[in-house]
Design a protein around this motif. Sequence first.
Motif, PDB file in Angstrom:
ATOM      1  N   VAL A   9     -17.695 -16.769 -10.434  1.00  0.00           N
ATOM      2  CA  VAL A   9     -18.872 -16.004 -10.026  1.00  0.00           C
ATOM      3  C   VAL A   9     -19.326 -16.483  -8.652  1.00  0.00           C
ATOM      4  O   VAL A   9     -19.291 -17.682  -8.367  1.00  0.00           O
ATOM      5  CB  VAL A   9     -20.007 -16.100 -11.088  1.00  0.00           C
ATOM      6  N   THR A  11     -22.108 -15.460  -5.092  1.00  0.00           N
ATOM      7  CA  THR A  11     -23.123 -14.622  -4.446  1.00  0.00           C
ATOM      8  C   THR A  11     -22.765 -14.563  -2.959  1.00  0.00           C
ATOM      9  O   THR A  11     -22.350 -15.565  -2.379  1.00  0.00           O
ATOM     10  CB  THR A  11     -24.542 -15.206  -4.621  1.00  0.00           C
ATOM     11  N   ASN A  20     -30.347 -15.759  -9.225  1.00  0.00           N
ATOM     12  CA  ASN A  20     -30.216 -16.890 -10.157  1.00  0.00           C
ATOM     13  C   ASN A  20     -30.255 -16.459 -11.627  1.00  0.00           C
ATOM     14  O   ASN A  20     -29.398 -16.891 -12.405  1.00  0.00           O
ATOM     15  CB  ASN A  20     -31.272 -17.959  -9.848  1.00  0.00           C
ATOM     16  N   ILE A  23     -26.807 -15.150 -12.282  1.00  0.00           N
ATOM     17  CA  ILE A  23     -25.778 -16.202 -12.417  1.00  0.00           C
ATOM     18  C   ILE A  23     -25.878 -16.824 -13.815  1.00  0.00           C
ATOM     19  O   ILE A  23     -24.883 -17.041 -14.509  1.00  0.00           O
ATOM     20  CB  ILE A  23     -25.974 -17.294 -11.334  1.00  0.00           C
ATOM     21  N   GLY A  39     -18.109 -21.641 -10.741  1.00  0.00           N
ATOM     22  CA  GLY A  39     -19.047 -21.193  -9.722  1.00  0.00           C
ATOM     23  C   GLY A  39     -18.426 -21.398  -8.347  1.00  0.00           C
ATOM     24  O   GLY A  39     -17.814 -22.439  -8.084  1.00  0.00           O
ATOM     25  N   VAL A  60     -26.916 -23.979 -15.522  1.00  0.00           N
ATOM     26  CA  VAL A  60     -27.839 -22.924 -15.092  1.00  0.00           C
ATOM     27  C   VAL A  60     -29.199 -23.056 -15.776  1.00  0.00           C
ATOM     28  O   VAL A  60     -29.929 -22.090 -15.928  1.00  0.00           O
ATOM     29  CB  VAL A  60     -27.219 -21.520 -15.357  1.00  0.00           C
ATOM     30  N   THR A  69     -30.251 -18.589  -4.180  1.00  0.00           N
ATOM     31  CA  THR A  69     -29.130 -18.622  -5.117  1.00  0.00           C
ATOM     32  C   THR A  69     -28.590 -20.045  -5.222  1.00  0.00           C
ATOM     33  O   THR A  69     -28.304 -20.664  -4.192  1.00  0.00           O
ATOM     34  CB  THR A  69     -27.993 -17.647  -4.714  1.00  0.00           C
ATOM     35  N   LEU A  71     -25.827 -20.923  -6.046  1.00  0.00           N
ATOM     36  CA  LEU A  71     -24.431 -20.990  -5.587  1.00  0.00           C
ATOM     37  C   LEU A  71     -24.336 -20.952  -4.063  1.00  0.00           C
ATOM     38  O   LEU A  71     -23.243 -21.083  -3.514  1.00  0.00           O
ATOM     39  CB  LEU A  71     -23.625 -19.824  -6.184  1.00  0.00           C
ATOM     40  N   GLY A 276     -25.980  -9.256 -15.250  1.00  0.00           N
ATOM     41  CA  GLY A 276     -25.014 -10.350 -15.421  1.00  0.00           C
ATOM     42  C   GLY A 276     -24.316 -10.254 -16.767  1.00  0.00           C
ATOM     43  O   GLY A 276     -23.091 -10.388 -16.876  1.00  0.00           O
TER      44      GLY A 276
END
Length: 328
Positions: A9, A11, A20, A23, A39, A60, A69, A71, A276
């Motif tokens: 995954v 962003t 977020n 995710i 991630g 998470v 984010t 990520l 998601g």
Amino acid sequence: MHKISKLAVLTSGGDAPGMNPCIRAVVRTAIYNNLEVVGVRQGYKGLIENDMYDMAPRSVSNILSLGGTILKTARCLEFRTDEGMETAYKNLKAKGIDALVVIGGDGTFTGALRFSRKYPDIAVMGVPGTIDNDLCGTTYTLGFDTATNTVIEAIDKIRDTADAHDRLFFIEVMGRDSGAIALRAGISCGAEAILLPEKETAISDLIDGLKNGHTNKKSSSIVIVAEGDKNGGVYDIAKRVEHEVKHYDIKVTILGHLQRGGSPSSFDRILGSRLGFAAVNALIAGETQKMVGLEANHIVLTSLEKALNQQEFRLESDLLLMADILSI
Ligand code: F6P
């Protein structure tokens, strides 16, 4: 049909509040379904630089309320090249990754579609994450609601001081190619005029409208200018108006990147979670090259190609009409 076992995954592009929660939903839905999750840091850049890490349900924790984010994100030019894509593909294959969830806007989806056509053995699912709300196949993109609320809060404050001083404010809001924030914020704050990339506004008409407003006893006026408006930018517009509209003291405010930050609204937390969750389930069902979206409060899948089709994307005509009428 793609049977997947490990997904990544990421962003990409401009961050958006709600990324977020999305995710979090991707990670936990995947793990619930016995998939491994990785991630990717900084979007496509992380794919090329092999900057990825294994994620677990606790990776998470407590991120629902965070803007930005976890990520990280980036705009990656290298991913537009064949070499960049090949490196990304090899890195994914080396980790045994067979599916990719990409959360982002039009630039992100353009990259995802090209990548997926070149390397169809990696299934790709897009989640619309951009404050610009400019994709086909979803009424709302992630972050649009929060950003619009942030803009409204700021403009309400500007209205207080504008009114106190009998001033005219030109306020630039984000939207390089999209007037979605400008239009909603304009209606919500009673802007006297809204300038959008999707609709031409002659400066002479703007001037006439502002003069009429004064004749009709308006003490202050607010003009919202979307970043992508074609009249030469907010400072230039203000200058041109200043020569003609003498009764107001004129000020310019550019809201800038504050519009993209902040804790996601309830709407964006739910939307991120729904999208998601749906993205992982769609991949498990064997879908690829699609975007999950929300239409009439139902999750729908749209091909990435169609999601990117700007010919089909339109701002709501009733809002456009109403904006002029309600501001008389
Ligand atoms: O995320 C979309 C967007 O917010 C546009 O509305 C805006 O023009 C652009 O991003 C700004 O991006 P950057 O942070 O790269 O300047």
